[in-house]
Design a protein around this motif. Structure first.
Motif, short mmCIF file in Angstrom:
data_model
loop_
_atom_site.label_atom_id
_atom_site.label_comp_id
_atom_site.label_asym_id
_atom_site.label_seq_id
_atom_site.Cartn_x
_atom_site.Cartn_y
_atom_site.Cartn_z
N ALA A 242 57.37 31.22 43.36
CA ALA A 242 56.68 29.85 43.04
C ALA A 242 55.31 30.01 43.16
O ALA A 242 54.59 30.31 44.25
CB ALA A 242 57.11 28.68 43.70
N GLY A 243 54.24 29.80 42.07
CA GLY A 243 52.84 29.82 42.19
C GLY A 243 52.14 31.38 42.20
O GLY A 243 50.99 31.48 42.27
N ALA A 244 53.19 32.29 42.17
CA ALA A 244 52.68 33.49 41.96
C ALA A 244 52.30 34.14 40.34
O ALA A 244 52.65 33.59 39.70
CB ALA A 244 53.78 34.66 42.46
N TYR A 245 51.67 35.33 40.47
CA TYR A 245 51.30 35.85 39.41
C TYR A 245 51.81 37.35 39.19
O TYR A 245 51.19 38.28 39.33
CB TYR A 245 49.76 35.93 39.18
N PRO A 246 53.15 37.31 38.75
CA PRO A 246 53.81 38.73 38.68
C PRO A 246 53.32 39.58 37.51
O PRO A 246 53.71 40.77 37.61
CB PRO A 246 55.12 38.23 38.81
N VAL A 247 52.57 39.02 36.50
CA VAL A 247 52.63 39.84 35.38
C VAL A 247 51.05 39.45 34.96
O VAL A 247 50.68 38.52 35.02
CB VAL A 247 53.48 39.44 34.05
N ALA A 248 50.45 40.74 34.50
CA ALA A 248 49.37 40.64 33.78
C ALA A 248 49.24 41.35 32.41
O ALA A 248 49.97 42.37 32.49
CB ALA A 248 48.17 41.16 34.66
N TYR A 249 48.24 41.13 31.46
CA TYR A 249 48.40 41.75 30.13
C TYR A 249 46.91 41.71 29.83
O TYR A 249 46.31 40.98 30.10
CB TYR A 249 49.26 41.13 29.31
N GLY A 250 46.77 42.86 29.28
CA GLY A 250 45.17 42.94 28.53
C GLY A 250 44.80 44.20 28.56
O GLY A 250 45.46 45.36 28.61
N ASP A 251 43.62 44.47 27.80
CA ASP A 251 42.85 45.59 27.83
C ASP A 251 41.79 46.03 28.84
O ASP A 251 40.72 45.34 28.77
CB ASP A 251 41.84 45.58 26.50
N PHE A 252 42.40 46.55 29.85
CA PHE A 252 41.81 46.59 31.10
C PHE A 252 40.71 47.52 31.12
O PHE A 252 39.75 47.64 31.92
CB PHE A 252 42.95 47.33 32.16
N ARG A 253 40.52 48.39 30.14
CA ARG A 253 39.57 49.42 29.99
C ARG A 253 38.17 48.50 29.57
O ARG A 253 37.22 48.94 30.05
CB ARG A 253 39.71 50.46 28.99
N ARG A 254 38.44 47.52 28.72
CA ARG A 254 37.02 46.70 28.57
C ARG A 254 37.18 45.51 29.50
O ARG A 254 36.01 45.06 29.76
CB ARG A 254 37.33 46.20 27.14
N GLY A 255 38.03 44.97 30.12
CA GLY A 255 37.94 43.96 31.11
C GLY A 255 37.44 44.49 32.48
O GLY A 255 36.93 43.63 33.39
N PHE A 256 37.62 45.60 33.05
CA PHE A 256 37.31 45.85 34.53
C PHE A 256 36.72 47.13 34.48
O PHE A 256 37.10 48.51 33.71
CB PHE A 256 38.81 46.04 35.16
N THR A 257 35.77 47.29 35.30
CA THR A 257 34.82 48.52 35.50
C THR A 257 34.96 49.03 36.89
O THR A 257 34.78 48.00 37.90
CB THR A 257 33.59 48.45 35.13
N ILE A 258 35.20 50.12 37.18
CA ILE A 258 35.12 50.79 38.54
C ILE A 258 33.54 51.73 38.59
O ILE A 258 33.60 52.63 37.71
CB ILE A 258 36.37 51.80 38.85
N VAL A 259 32.76 51.59 39.74
CA VAL A 259 31.71 52.34 39.99
C VAL A 259 31.96 53.20 41.28
O VAL A 259 32.28 52.79 42.14
CB VAL A 259 30.60 51.47 40.11
N ASP A 260 31.70 54.51 40.91
CA ASP A 260 31.73 55.57 41.87
C ASP A 260 30.36 55.72 42.43
O ASP A 260 29.60 56.22 41.64
CB ASP A 260 32.50 56.81 41.40
N ARG A 261 29.95 55.47 43.72
CA ARG A 261 28.72 56.08 44.14
C ARG A 261 28.94 57.49 44.97
O ARG A 261 28.27 58.62 44.63
CB ARG A 261 28.23 54.97 45.10
N ILE A 262 29.89 57.56 45.93
CA ILE A 262 30.27 58.76 46.58
C ILE A 262 31.75 58.81 46.60
O ILE A 262 32.55 58.16 46.81
CB ILE A 262 29.79 58.70 48.07
N ALA A 263 32.19 60.15 45.62
CA ALA A 263 33.48 60.17 45.49
C ALA A 263 34.30 60.48 46.75
O ALA A 263 35.26 59.45 47.16
CB ALA A 263 33.81 61.59 44.63
N MET A 264 34.03 61.22 47.53
CA MET A 264 34.53 61.23 48.76
C MET A 264 33.76 62.45 49.87
O MET A 264 33.63 63.44 48.97
CB MET A 264 36.07 61.74 48.80
#
Length: 481
Positions: A418-440
């Motif tokens: 109840a009230g949870a979000y079990p599924v997401a759908y979309g073009d994640f490449r356009r919608g989400f960006t990850i930025v790397d400053r120091i890889a490891m």
């Protein structure tokens, strides 16, 4: 002379070697040379016996899968009719459906099974090739072999034990006469044995395998879906259009006024730090059979990926990534049921409404994400025309799909509730960006823990990410419409 099977004949020849070294038997003793050279004859026998069965199973995989899927659809239809008539499904139907689902789930790992089979076949072929090489090197005059009678006793005994063990696990079936021959061989070497330390056990050390058995670490493959950017600065700022004007009409001599509304802003992506800290004693580093520095480096890299996947889903955005389920701009649809992704009538209207609520340009490259449990629930859903929305990939020669779109398993996505979000759908490449400053990077600190006889290893990364285009992603909420 009684006609024995191949195994019995080899056993008889082995016994003959022990009793008298006959040069006439040289063409039959390659197996003993192979055992003496350290080959695991038992494993080779098992691999050779099992390979045809595995090959046959892989060859026949498609038909059973499709048969199981058809049976699944029929049984699930029965379950839905029972729920409609009586308010609940018959336990027998539910149990049958669970068994069929377990069968379908086995085929999700079919590629791994094929890979394993290929590796076993390769190992058996390599063992066979080594035996052929040793046969070609067999001495022409066995009577002059430096091993002597005692050496051949040991060799024959090793071979006998391998065949007896193969018989025990069902790879070869030995007759009573064959078992007696092997028992006679074993009796020749009973004075010294490895099971008693003082009778020779100390001379037969165990083998230490330089390989660590590790359970699977589940992680959500965020980097496979998001856009990745590298930066040499503390953060990244990306211009973003935040408003648009509307085109207007004007008469031939009408006055044109400004079309307002066009506006821009900036999306800033920070690169906060994550770390792992491990202390290892000097003696552990010096004496371990493994490269412990490389081992903990691998572990740190894996755990960073686990954390990254979890933040992609539900990161707070404060000192860490901002997750897709946390961003307030990501649109949502409701399932129509208070605690599941199905509608109250058991259909997939909620999922399909979610899909078609996304703009067409984003839907062309859209992907479903959910955890394994939710995938099992999706498999039961139908559209308004009573067609199942999940389809097995082998039917079309491509990956499994949900209403024609690919899906990716994300262990960090919540389960149905109840009230949870079990599924997401979309073009994640356009919608989400990850930025790397120091890889490891790794800092080897021999000073801080020097008085404790340890060296401290500190691993750190600087990585951030957030939703940059919320309209490219939508999520499904378990809630009544």
């Amino acid at each position: 002379m009684k006609k024995f099977s191949i195994v019995a004949m080899a056993g008889a020849l082995a016994l003959a070697v022990i009793l008298a070294l006959s040069a006439d038997l040289s063409s039959h003793l390659g197996v003993f040379h192979a055992a003496a050279a350290g080959l695991d004859m038992n494993h080779m026998l098992i691999a050779m016996a099992g390979a045809p069965a595995l090959a046959e199973e892989v060859k026949a995989a498609v038909d059973p899968l499709m048969t199981a899927f058809e049976e699944f659809k029929k049984t699930n239809d029965d379950r839905l009719r029972e729920i409609e008539k009586k308010g609940s499904a018959d336990p027998v139907t539910a149990e049958k459906l669970g068994k069929i689902e377990a069968t379908l789930q086995q085929y999700e790992g079919l590629n791994q099974k094929i890979t394993t089979s290929a590796e076993q076949a390769k190992a058996a072929k390599e063992a066979s090739d080594r035996i052929e090489v040793m046969l070609s090197r067999l001495p022409k005059n066995l009577a002059q072999d430096a091993r002597g009678e005692d050496g051949w006793k040991t060799t024959a005994n090793d071979w006998a034990r391998a065949v007896v063990h193969a018989h025990a696990v069902g790879v070869v079936n030995l007759s009573k006469d064959e078992q007696k021959i092997l028992a006679d061989i074993a009796a020749e070497a009973k004075a010294l044995n490895v099971s008693t330390d003082t009778a020779g056990g100390y001379l037969a050390p165990t083998e230490y395998v330089r390989e660590i058995i590790k359970g699977v670490t589940e992680m959500s493959p965020a980097r496979a879906l998001a856009r990745i950017r590298n930066t040499a600065a503390k953060s990244v700022e990306i211009p973003k259009r935040t408003g648009q004007f509307a085109a207007r009409r004007v008469n031939e001599q009408g006055t044109k006024s400004e079309t307002t509304g066009l506006a821009y802003g900036l999306e800033e992506l920070q690169a906060p730090e994550m770390y792992a800290l491990v202390d290892i004693t000097n003696q552990m580093l010096e004496d371990s059979a493994f490269d412990m520095e490389a081992e903990i480096r691998e572990e740190a890299s894996e755990q960073f990926a686990v954390r990254e996947g979890a933040e992609f889903v539900s990161g707070t955005g404060v000192g860490e990534m901002e997750g897709i389920l946390i961003n307030g701009g990501v649109g949502e649809n409701v399932s129509g049921s208070a605690a599941t992704i199905a509608d109250v009538d058991g259909q997939a209207n909620g999922l399909l409404t979610l899909k078609y609520g996304l703009k067409t340009a984003y839907a062309r490259n859209a992907t479903w994400i959910m955890n394994r449990t939710t995938m099992g629930s999706v498999r039961k859903l139908k559209d308004a025309e009573k067609n199942y929305i999940w389809m097995p990939g082998l039917a079309q020669g491509r990956p499994n799909t949900i209403d024609g779109d690919p899906y990716v398993e994300f262990p960090d996505m919540p389960s149905e509730a109840a009230g949870a979000y079990p599924v997401a759908y979309g073009d994640f490449r356009r919608g989400f960006t990850i930025v790397d400053r120091i890889a490891m990077e790794m800092l080897r600190d021999p000073y801080t823990q020097a008085t404790s006889g340890a060296i401290r290893f500190i691993f750190r990364r600087r990585v951030g990410g957030k939703v940059v285009l919320a309209e490219a992603i939508r999520k499904l909420k378990c809630a009544a419409a």
